[in-house]
Motif scaffolding. Structure first.
Motif, PDB file in Angstrom:
ATOM      1  N   PHE A 190      41.573  -1.335  -0.684  1.00 13.87           N
ATOM      2  CA  PHE A 190      41.182  -0.487   0.232  1.00 13.87           C
ATOM      3  C   PHE A 190      42.060   0.115   1.123  1.00 13.87           C
ATOM      4  CE2 PHE A 190      41.045  -4.489   2.266  1.00 13.87           C
ATOM      5  CZ  PHE A 190      41.849  -4.485   3.688  1.00 13.87           C
ATOM      6  N   THR A 191      42.095   1.120   1.493  1.00 18.50           N
ATOM      7  CA  THR A 191      43.146   1.732   2.509  1.00 18.50           C
ATOM      8  C   THR A 191      42.305   1.816   3.715  1.00 18.50           C
ATOM      9  OG1 THR A 191      42.161   4.074   2.052  1.00 18.50           O
ATOM     10  CG2 THR A 191      44.166   3.108   0.644  1.00 18.50           C
ATOM     11  N   GLU A 192      43.020   1.798   4.978  1.00 16.65           N
ATOM     12  CA  GLU A 192      42.651   1.657   6.256  1.00 16.65           C
ATOM     13  C   GLU A 192      42.956   2.739   7.254  1.00 16.65           C
ATOM     14  OE1 GLU A 192      42.772  -2.185   8.578  1.00 16.65           O
ATOM     15  OE2 GLU A 192      44.310  -1.068   9.264  1.00 16.65           O
ATOM     16  N   SER A 193      42.323   3.464   8.127  1.00 22.65           N
ATOM     17  CA  SER A 193      42.700   4.311   8.835  1.00 22.65           C
ATOM     18  C   SER A 193      42.030   4.053  10.256  1.00 22.65           C
ATOM     19  CB  SER A 193      42.079   5.789   8.377  1.00 22.65           C
ATOM     20  OG  SER A 193      41.100   5.981   8.197  1.00 22.65           O
ATOM     21  N   TYR A 194      42.790   4.441  11.226  1.00 23.61           N
ATOM     22  CA  TYR A 194      42.302   4.362  12.797  1.00 23.61           C
ATOM     23  C   TYR A 194      41.061   5.583  12.851  1.00 23.61           C
ATOM     24  CZ  TYR A 194      42.014   4.398  17.750  1.00 23.61           C
ATOM     25  OH  TYR A 194      41.423   4.605  19.107  1.00 23.61           O
ATOM     26  N   ARG A 195      40.001   4.703  13.649  1.00 22.56           N
ATOM     27  CA  ARG A 195      38.665   5.775  13.560  1.00 22.56           C
ATOM     28  C   ARG A 195      38.882   5.780  15.223  1.00 22.56           C
ATOM     29  NH1 ARG A 195      32.219   4.503  12.240  1.00 22.56           N
ATOM     30  NH2 ARG A 195      31.742   6.420  13.299  1.00 22.56           N
ATOM     31  N   GLY A 196      38.604   4.758  15.983  1.00 24.09           N
ATOM     32  CA  GLY A 196      38.621   5.318  17.537  1.00 24.09           C
ATOM     33  C   GLY A 196      38.117   3.770  18.156  1.00 24.09           C
ATOM     34  N   GLU A 197      37.603   4.165  19.490  1.00 28.83           N
ATOM     35  CA  GLU A 197      37.074   2.940  20.213  1.00 28.83           C
ATOM     36  C   GLU A 197      35.574   3.205  20.316  1.00 28.83           C
ATOM     37  OE1 GLU A 197      39.269   0.708  21.499  1.00 28.83           O
ATOM     38  OE2 GLU A 197      40.667   1.765  20.421  1.00 28.83           O
ATOM     39  N   LEU A 198      34.978   2.098  19.977  1.00 26.12           N
ATOM     40  CA  LEU A 198      33.521   2.056  19.953  1.00 26.12           C
ATOM     41  C   LEU A 198      33.021   0.932  21.094  1.00 26.12           C
ATOM     42  CD1 LEU A 198      32.410   2.775  16.375  1.00 26.12           C
ATOM     43  CD2 LEU A 198      32.724   4.643  18.147  1.00 26.12           C
ATOM     44  N   GLY A 254      33.020   5.509  -7.766  1.00 21.86           N
ATOM     45  CA  GLY A 254      34.603   5.496  -7.679  1.00 21.86           C
ATOM     46  C   GLY A 254      35.263   5.290  -6.461  1.00 21.86           C
ATOM     47  N   ASN A 255      34.394   5.368  -5.215  1.00 22.64           N
ATOM     48  CA  ASN A 255      34.892   4.950  -4.132  1.00 22.64           C
ATOM     49  C   ASN A 255      33.481   4.710  -2.961  1.00 22.64           C
ATOM     50  OD1 ASN A 255      34.466   7.423  -1.905  1.00 22.64           O
ATOM     51  ND2 ASN A 255      35.441   8.285  -3.874  1.00 22.64           N
ATOM     52  N   ALA A 256      33.998   3.944  -1.905  1.00 20.92           N
ATOM     53  CA  ALA A 256      32.874   3.568  -1.007  1.00 20.92           C
ATOM     54  C   ALA A 256      33.823   3.608   0.449  1.00 20.92           C
ATOM     55  CB  ALA A 256      31.991   2.399  -1.181  1.00 20.92           C
ATOM     56  N   THR A 257      32.980   3.994   1.440  1.00 24.04           N
ATOM     57  CA  THR A 257      33.648   3.926   2.586  1.00 24.04           C
ATOM     58  C   THR A 257      32.786   3.084   3.705  1.00 24.04           C
ATOM     59  OG1 THR A 257      32.101   5.954   3.385  1.00 24.04           O
ATOM     60  CG2 THR A 257      34.519   6.427   2.573  1.00 24.04           C
ATOM     61  N   ALA A 258      33.216   2.333   4.516  1.00 21.82           N
ATOM     62  CA  ALA A 258      32.586   1.755   5.831  1.00 21.82           C
ATOM     63  C   ALA A 258      33.648   1.443   6.763  1.00 21.82           C
ATOM     64  CB  ALA A 258      32.682   0.254   4.958  1.00 21.82           C
ATOM     65  N   VAL A 296      20.094  -8.694  23.785  1.00 19.79           N
ATOM     66  CA  VAL A 296      21.043  -7.613  23.546  1.00 19.79           C
ATOM     67  C   VAL A 296      22.169  -7.802  24.839  1.00 19.79           C
ATOM     68  CG1 VAL A 296      21.894  -5.211  22.983  1.00 19.79           C
ATOM     69  CG2 VAL A 296      19.721  -6.103  22.569  1.00 19.79           C
ATOM     70  N   ASP A 297      23.458  -8.039  24.538  1.00 26.89           N
ATOM     71  CA  ASP A 297      24.412  -8.273  25.602  1.00 26.89           C
ATOM     72  C   ASP A 297      24.714  -6.639  25.995  1.00 26.89           C
ATOM     73  OD1 ASP A 297      25.968  -7.276  23.779  1.00 26.89           O
ATOM     74  OD2 ASP A 297      27.583  -8.957  23.916  1.00 26.89           O
ATOM     75  N   ASP A 298      25.613  -6.890  27.102  1.00 28.04           N
ATOM     76  CA  ASP A 298      26.094  -5.669  27.882  1.00 28.04           C
ATOM     77  C   ASP A 298      27.132  -4.819  26.900  1.00 28.04           C
ATOM     78  OD1 ASP A 298      24.466  -6.289  29.857  1.00 28.04           O
ATOM     79  OD2 ASP A 298      26.162  -7.521  30.990  1.00 28.04           O
ATOM     80  N   GLY A 299      27.649  -5.227  25.791  1.00 27.67           N
ATOM     81  CA  GLY A 299      28.389  -4.513  25.101  1.00 27.67           C
ATOM     82  C   GLY A 299      29.857  -4.602  25.668  1.00 27.67           C
ATOM     83  N   ARG A 300      31.004  -4.284  24.603  1.00 27.03           N
ATOM     84  CA  ARG A 300      32.285  -4.397  25.062  1.00 27.03           C
ATOM     85  C   ARG A 300      33.055  -3.214  23.979  1.00 27.03           C
ATOM     86  NH1 ARG A 300      30.894  -8.770  22.032  1.00 27.03           N
ATOM     87  NH2 ARG A 300      31.924  -9.147  20.219  1.00 27.03           N
ATOM     88  N   GLU A 301      34.124  -2.760  24.491  1.00 25.12           N
ATOM     89  CA  GLU A 301      34.928  -1.812  23.572  1.00 25.12           C
ATOM     90  C   GLU A 301      35.612  -2.563  22.663  1.00 25.12           C
ATOM     91  OE1 GLU A 301      34.577   1.712  24.201  1.00 25.12           O
ATOM     92  OE2 GLU A 301      32.938   0.863  25.359  1.00 25.12           O
ATOM     93  N   VAL A 302      35.579  -1.829  21.437  1.00 26.57           N
ATOM     94  CA  VAL A 302      36.455  -2.412  20.424  1.00 26.57           C
ATOM     95  C   VAL A 302      37.288  -1.295  19.730  1.00 26.57           C
ATOM     96  CG1 VAL A 302      34.796  -4.445  20.012  1.00 26.57           C
ATOM     97  CG2 VAL A 302      34.413  -2.479  18.882  1.00 26.57           C
ATOM     98  N   THR A 303      38.270  -1.714  18.994  1.00 25.11           N
ATOM     99  CA  THR A 303      38.846  -0.744  18.201  1.00 25.11           C
ATOM    100  C   THR A 303      38.265  -0.891  16.576  1.00 25.11           C
ATOM    101  OG1 THR A 303      40.933  -1.121  19.317  1.00 25.11           O
ATOM    102  CG2 THR A 303      41.098   0.002  17.184  1.00 25.11           C
ATOM    103  N   VAL A 304      37.937   0.317  15.999  1.00 20.03           N
ATOM    104  CA  VAL A 304      37.142   0.255  14.771  1.00 20.03           C
ATOM    105  C   VAL A 304      37.947   1.022  14.061  1.00 20.03           C
ATOM    106  CG1 VAL A 304      35.074   1.106  13.676  1.00 20.03           C
ATOM    107  CG2 VAL A 304      35.002  -0.045  15.838  1.00 20.03           C
ATOM    108  N   TYR A 305      37.915   0.791  12.545  1.00 23.18           N
ATOM    109  CA  TYR A 305      38.825   1.344  11.687  1.00 23.18           C
ATOM    110  C   TYR A 305      37.868   1.688  10.433  1.00 23.18           C
ATOM    111  CZ  TYR A 305      42.803  -1.040  13.924  1.00 23.18           C
ATOM    112  OH  TYR A 305      43.695  -1.292  14.692  1.00 23.18           O
TER     113      TYR A 305
END
Length: 294
Positions: free
Chosen positions: A91-99, A63-67, A187-196
């Motif tokens: 789909f519906t979108e909601s703010y998760r945070g900075e990863l 009935g639903n799935a999340t990602a 693997v690179d050094d990484g960067r901050e991104v906004t995730v939903y």
């Protein structure tokens, strides 16, 4: 579930009929289609997309799935086939945070230039790292084999996942051994991104390809008729081998406007895909003609 984004490192070469015309601005290709072909072209294929396949399967079954991710991991612009039936997803979108996102690259053909350094067996990787690599290993049937690293994947790690990882934030191994073959990774050094977070739901729209194809015909099909001789010549060439020209003549402009006066099954910038009926046969029609073309 963290979002993986494939990062191709080599550009594809132009092949096929387009190779004879470096920058065709007037293109029309018409392919005869029956139920199966029409259903396939009007839907989205996720068979080679592990995350998309998971979302569809879970959404239909439960009935639903999340990602989660920086953007929707599965587009919902057209129906998707699943076990013979066809579904529209939303789909519906909601703010998760900075990863932190890390780009992990792999070399499928290191040859004699295989770098030294430490290696870890794929099965010994922490679960978070196996998940990060699951779109890279096992290698595809025909993997890219450029010099150096061939393809990469973007993976977001939260603090808990990074704590468990042996790949980030510090890369502890230079290669992964999968079924006896050593694959260098970087693997690179990484960067901050906004995730939903995304919550998907599905609605079945057709029980099989025949029913879905009939829906497409009912909604989108139109008939090409009353063409001039010059217009018929263009359509005939589009059916036989594809019509490709660097610029549009008056006849092509007229044909293009006939298509544009009807709704495209799959509209795209500078063209799209239509379902046209011509002399009793249905054709999936790929039109490329930017409005600014001369």
């Amino acid at each position: 579930m963290r979002r993986r984004t494939l990062l191709a490192t080599a550009s594809a070469l132009l092949a096929g009929p387009l190779a004879g015309c470096a920058h065709p601005n007037a293109v029309l290709v018409m392919d005869e289609v029956g139920d199966d072909e029409l259903a396939e072209r009007a839907s989205r294929d996720v068979s080679n997309d592990p995350e998309g396949s998971r979302i569809v399967s879970e959404t239909v079954d439960s009935g639903n799935a999340t990602a989660s991710g920086r953007s929707p991991p599965l587009e919902t612009d057209r129906p998707i086939a699943h076990e013979g039936a066809y579904y529209t997803l939303s789909f519906t979108e909601s703010y998760r945070g900075e990863l932190t996102q890390y780009d992990i690259a792999i070399d499928y053909n290191p040859g004699t230039d295989t770098p030294g350094g430490s290696a870890i067996d794929y099965e010994d990787l922490p679960e978070v790292d196996r998940e990060a690599l699951d779109s890279l290993l096992p290698p595809p049937e025909d993997p890219p084999t450029t010099d150096g690293y061939d393809i990469g994947v973007g993976q977001e790690y939260d603090d808990e996942a990074a704590e468990a990882s042996v790949l980030v934030p510090e890369q502890e191994y230079d290669a992964v051994v999968y079924e006896g073959t050593r694959y260098p990774i970087q693997v690179d050094d990484g960067r901050e991104v906004t995730v939903y977070d995304y919550r998907y739901e599905a609605e079945r729209v057709a029980a099989d390809a025949a029913e879905f194809a009939e829906q497409i015909r009912s909604e989108y099909r139109f008939t090409l008729s009353g063409l001039s001789e010059a217009e018929r010549d263009i359509v005939t060439e589009a059916i036989d081998e594809g019509y490709y020209e660097g610029s549009a003549n008056d006849a092509f402009r007229s044909v293009a406007e006939r298509f544009r006066s009807h709704e495209a099954v799959r509209p795209e910038t500078g063209g799209g895909y239509w379902l046209a009926r011509y002399e009793g046969t249905d054709y999936w029609s790929d039109l490329r003609y930017p409005s600014t073309s001369g």
